[in-house]
Motif scaffolding. Structure first.
Motif, PDB file in Angstrom:
ATOM      1  N   ILE A   1       6.819  12.396   1.696  1.00  0.00           N
ATOM      2  CA  ILE A   1       5.881  12.462   0.410  1.00  0.00           C
ATOM      3  C   ILE A   1       5.178  11.323   0.363  1.00  0.00           C
ATOM      4  O   ILE A   1       4.240  11.316  -0.428  1.00  0.00           O
ATOM      5  N   GLY A   2       5.398  10.197   1.073  1.00  0.00           N
ATOM      6  CA  GLY A   2       4.636   9.010   1.094  1.00  0.00           C
ATOM      7  C   GLY A   2       4.643   7.875   2.197  1.00  0.00           C
ATOM      8  O   GLY A   2       5.882   7.936   2.538  1.00  0.00           O
ATOM      9  N   TRP A   3       4.145   7.280   2.495  1.00  0.00           N
ATOM     10  CA  TRP A   3       3.925   6.108   3.531  1.00  0.00           C
ATOM     11  C   TRP A   3       3.636   4.787   2.642  1.00  0.00           C
ATOM     12  O   TRP A   3       2.549   4.718   2.128  1.00  0.00           O
ATOM     13  N   TRP A   4       4.441   3.923   2.699  1.00  0.00           N
ATOM     14  CA  TRP A   4       4.633   2.439   2.386  1.00  0.00           C
ATOM     15  C   TRP A   4       4.314   1.509   3.308  1.00  0.00           C
ATOM     16  O   TRP A   4       5.203   1.658   4.092  1.00  0.00           O
ATOM     17  N   THR A   5       3.600   0.771   3.081  1.00  0.00           N
ATOM     18  CA  THR A   5       3.292  -0.253   4.179  1.00  0.00           C
ATOM     19  C   THR A   5       3.250  -1.502   3.478  1.00  0.00           C
ATOM     20  O   THR A   5       2.371  -1.733   2.405  1.00  0.00           O
TER      21      THR A   5
ATOM     22  N   PRO B   1       2.654 -17.891   7.702  1.00  0.00           N
ATOM     23  CA  PRO B   1       3.194 -16.876   8.424  1.00  0.00           C
ATOM     24  C   PRO B   1       3.504 -15.614   7.345  1.00  0.00           C
ATOM     25  O   PRO B   1       3.651 -15.762   6.248  1.00  0.00           O
ATOM     26  N   TRP B   2       3.492 -14.501   7.940  1.00  0.00           N
ATOM     27  CA  TRP B   2       3.705 -13.297   7.305  1.00  0.00           C
ATOM     28  C   TRP B   2       4.683 -12.300   8.167  1.00  0.00           C
ATOM     29  O   TRP B   2       4.491 -12.256   9.187  1.00  0.00           O
ATOM     30  N   THR B   3       5.351 -11.255   7.452  1.00  0.00           N
ATOM     31  CA  THR B   3       5.981 -10.336   7.857  1.00  0.00           C
ATOM     32  C   THR B   3       5.550  -8.864   7.525  1.00  0.00           C
ATOM     33  O   THR B   3       4.713  -8.791   6.437  1.00  0.00           O
ATOM     34  N   GLN B   4       5.633  -7.754   8.006  1.00  0.00           N
ATOM     35  CA  GLN B   4       5.114  -6.493   8.101  1.00  0.00           C
ATOM     36  C   GLN B   4       6.286  -5.840   8.002  1.00  0.00           C
ATOM     37  O   GLN B   4       7.302  -5.614   8.713  1.00  0.00           O
ATOM     38  N   GLY B   5       6.024  -4.677   6.925  1.00  0.00           N
ATOM     39  CA  GLY B   5       7.091  -3.541   6.853  1.00  0.00           C
ATOM     40  C   GLY B   5       6.732  -2.244   6.753  1.00  0.00           C
ATOM     41  O   GLY B   5       5.483  -2.071   5.928  1.00  0.00           O
ATOM     42  N   SER B   6       7.446  -1.140   6.462  1.00  0.00           N
ATOM     43  CA  SER B   6       7.284   0.048   6.169  1.00  0.00           C
ATOM     44  C   SER B   6       8.091   1.133   5.682  1.00  0.00           C
ATOM     45  O   SER B   6       9.538   0.452   6.033  1.00  0.00           O
ATOM     46  N   TYR B   7       8.079   1.966   5.103  1.00  0.00           N
ATOM     47  CA  TYR B   7       9.171   2.918   4.702  1.00  0.00           C
ATOM     48  C   TYR B   7       8.319   4.479   4.453  1.00  0.00           C
ATOM     49  O   TYR B   7       7.301   4.422   3.740  1.00  0.00           O
ATOM     50  N   ASP B   8       8.923   5.219   4.776  1.00  0.00           N
ATOM     51  CA  ASP B   8       8.618   6.679   4.735  1.00  0.00           C
ATOM     52  C   ASP B   8       9.331   7.293   3.423  1.00  0.00           C
ATOM     53  O   ASP B   8      10.548   7.381   3.447  1.00  0.00           O
TER      54      ASP B   8
ATOM     55  N   SER C   1       0.967  -1.189  -0.022  1.00  0.00           N
ATOM     56  CA  SER C   1       0.005  -0.093  -0.096  1.00  0.00           C
ATOM     57  C   SER C   1       1.030   1.174  -0.062  1.00  0.00           C
ATOM     58  O   SER C   1       2.000   1.227   0.828  1.00  0.00           O
ATOM     59  N   ILE C   2       0.435   2.441  -0.843  1.00  0.00           N
ATOM     60  CA  ILE C   2       1.230   3.433  -0.999  1.00  0.00           C
ATOM     61  C   ILE C   2       0.379   4.760  -0.890  1.00  0.00           C
ATOM     62  O   ILE C   2      -0.627   4.589  -1.707  1.00  0.00           O
ATOM     63  N   GLN C   3       0.425   5.512   0.050  1.00  0.00           N
ATOM     64  CA  GLN C   3      -0.368   6.749   0.220  1.00  0.00           C
ATOM     65  C   GLN C   3       0.704   8.078   0.153  1.00  0.00           C
ATOM     66  O   GLN C   3       1.461   7.914   1.014  1.00  0.00           O
ATOM     67  N   ARG C   4       0.193   9.028  -0.799  1.00  0.00           N
ATOM     68  CA  ARG C   4       0.918  10.033  -0.925  1.00  0.00           C
ATOM     69  C   ARG C   4      -0.072  11.283  -0.601  1.00  0.00           C
ATOM     70  O   ARG C   4       0.514  12.298   0.030  1.00  0.00           O
ATOM     71  N   ASP C   5      -1.259  11.191  -0.711  1.00  0.00           N
ATOM     72  CA  ASP C   5      -2.174  12.378  -0.717  1.00  0.00           C
ATOM     73  C   ASP C   5      -1.990  13.065   0.741  1.00  0.00           C
ATOM     74  O   ASP C   5      -2.486  12.156   1.539  1.00  0.00           O
ATOM     75  N   GLY C   6      -1.804  14.075   1.030  1.00  0.00           N
ATOM     76  CA  GLY C   6      -2.025  14.789   2.511  1.00  0.00           C
ATOM     77  C   GLY C   6      -0.949  14.195   3.338  1.00  0.00           C
ATOM     78  O   GLY C   6      -1.072  14.659   4.377  1.00  0.00           O
ATOM     79  N   VAL C   7      -0.005  13.306   2.998  1.00  0.00           N
ATOM     80  CA  VAL C   7       1.117  12.872   4.048  1.00  0.00           C
ATOM     81  C   VAL C   7       1.799  13.868   4.526  1.00  0.00           C
ATOM     82  O   VAL C   7       1.969  13.848   5.697  1.00  0.00           O
ATOM     83  N   TRP C   8       2.134  14.914   4.045  1.00  0.00           N
ATOM     84  CA  TRP C   8       2.977  15.984   4.662  1.00  0.00           C
ATOM     85  C   TRP C   8       2.122  16.773   5.434  1.00  0.00           C
ATOM     86  O   TRP C   8       2.933  17.252   6.531  1.00  0.00           O
ATOM     87  N   MET C   9       0.977  16.679   5.814  1.00  0.00           N
ATOM     88  CA  MET C   9       0.332  17.409   6.968  1.00  0.00           C
ATOM     89  C   MET C   9       0.537  16.631   8.255  1.00  0.00           C
ATOM     90  O   MET C   9       0.099  16.946   9.254  1.00  0.00           O
ATOM     91  N   TYR C  10       0.695  15.091   7.962  1.00  0.00           N
ATOM     92  CA  TYR C  10       0.530  14.347   9.426  1.00  0.00           C
ATOM     93  C   TYR C  10       2.079  13.821   9.723  1.00  0.00           C
ATOM     94  O   TYR C  10       2.304  13.053  10.718  1.00  0.00           O
ATOM     95  N   SER C  11       3.257  14.305   8.902  1.00  0.00           N
ATOM     96  CA  SER C  11       4.574  13.839   9.186  1.00  0.00           C
ATOM     97  C   SER C  11       5.604  15.023   9.006  1.00  0.00           C
ATOM     98  O   SER C  11       5.167  16.123   8.761  1.00  0.00           O
ATOM     99  N   GLU C  12       6.739  14.474   9.041  1.00  0.00           N
ATOM    100  CA  GLU C  12       7.868  15.230   8.743  1.00  0.00           C
ATOM    101  C   GLU C  12       7.587  16.125   7.288  1.00  0.00           C
ATOM    102  O   GLU C  12       7.197  15.484   6.431  1.00  0.00           O
ATOM    103  N   ILE C  13       8.114  17.308   7.063  1.00  0.00           N
ATOM    104  CA  ILE C  13       7.562  18.233   6.060  1.00  0.00           C
ATOM    105  C   ILE C  13       8.173  17.658   4.843  1.00  0.00           C
ATOM    106  O   ILE C  13       7.608  17.758   3.491  1.00  0.00           O
TER     107      ILE C  13
END
Length: 127
Positions: free
Chosen positions: A54-58, A116-123, A39-51
């Motif tokens: 530009i995207g949250w990947w999970t 089994p599964w693992t989870q990861g994320s990337y800003d 999942s990748i979200q870019r819209d509005g991410v800057w409002m809720y994180s470091e300036i």
């Protein structure tokens, strides 16, 4: 949180695209044969994180060794994922709820099969 993007996909199937193309949710096979729900979200991410974010990947990853438990030998795992997770409820009224619902169904499907599964994320940051 990882400091770099995950490995690129060699095959991908879109499961959801938001009204304006954001967020996105894809099921993918990566080079080593693992399965990933990304999942990748870019819209509005800057409002809720470091300036400069530009995207949250999970993602959720399943080892290639466990894929036969999901589809048997020779089955199309991407289509099997789509069939297992895309149908949603009436309560999935916005992009966030839709992505969360698909992700929950994916994890439940894996758990039903004892996989089994693992989870990861990337800003993602501005270059």
């Amino acid at each position: 949180m990882r400091r770099y993007e995950p490995a690129p996909a060699v095959r991908s199937l879109a499961l959801y695209r938001g009204a304006h193309g954001d967020p996105t949710l894809d099921v993918q096979l990566v080079g080593n044969g693992d399965l990933r729900l990304l999942s990748i979200q870019r819209d509005g991410v800057w409002m809720y994180s470091e300036i400069d974010t530009i995207g949250w990947w999970t993602w959720h990853t399943v080892s290639h060794a466990d894929l036969p438990r999901l589809v048997g030998d020779g089955g199309d795992v991407l289509e099997a994922v789509r069939a297992a997770v895309v149908a949603g409820g009436e309560d999935e009224t916005d992009d966030g709820k839709r992505v969360s619902g698909i992700t929950r169904r994916f994890v439940a499907w894996l758990d039903e099969h004892g996989v089994p599964w693992t989870q990861g994320s990337y800003d993602e940051h501005e270059p």
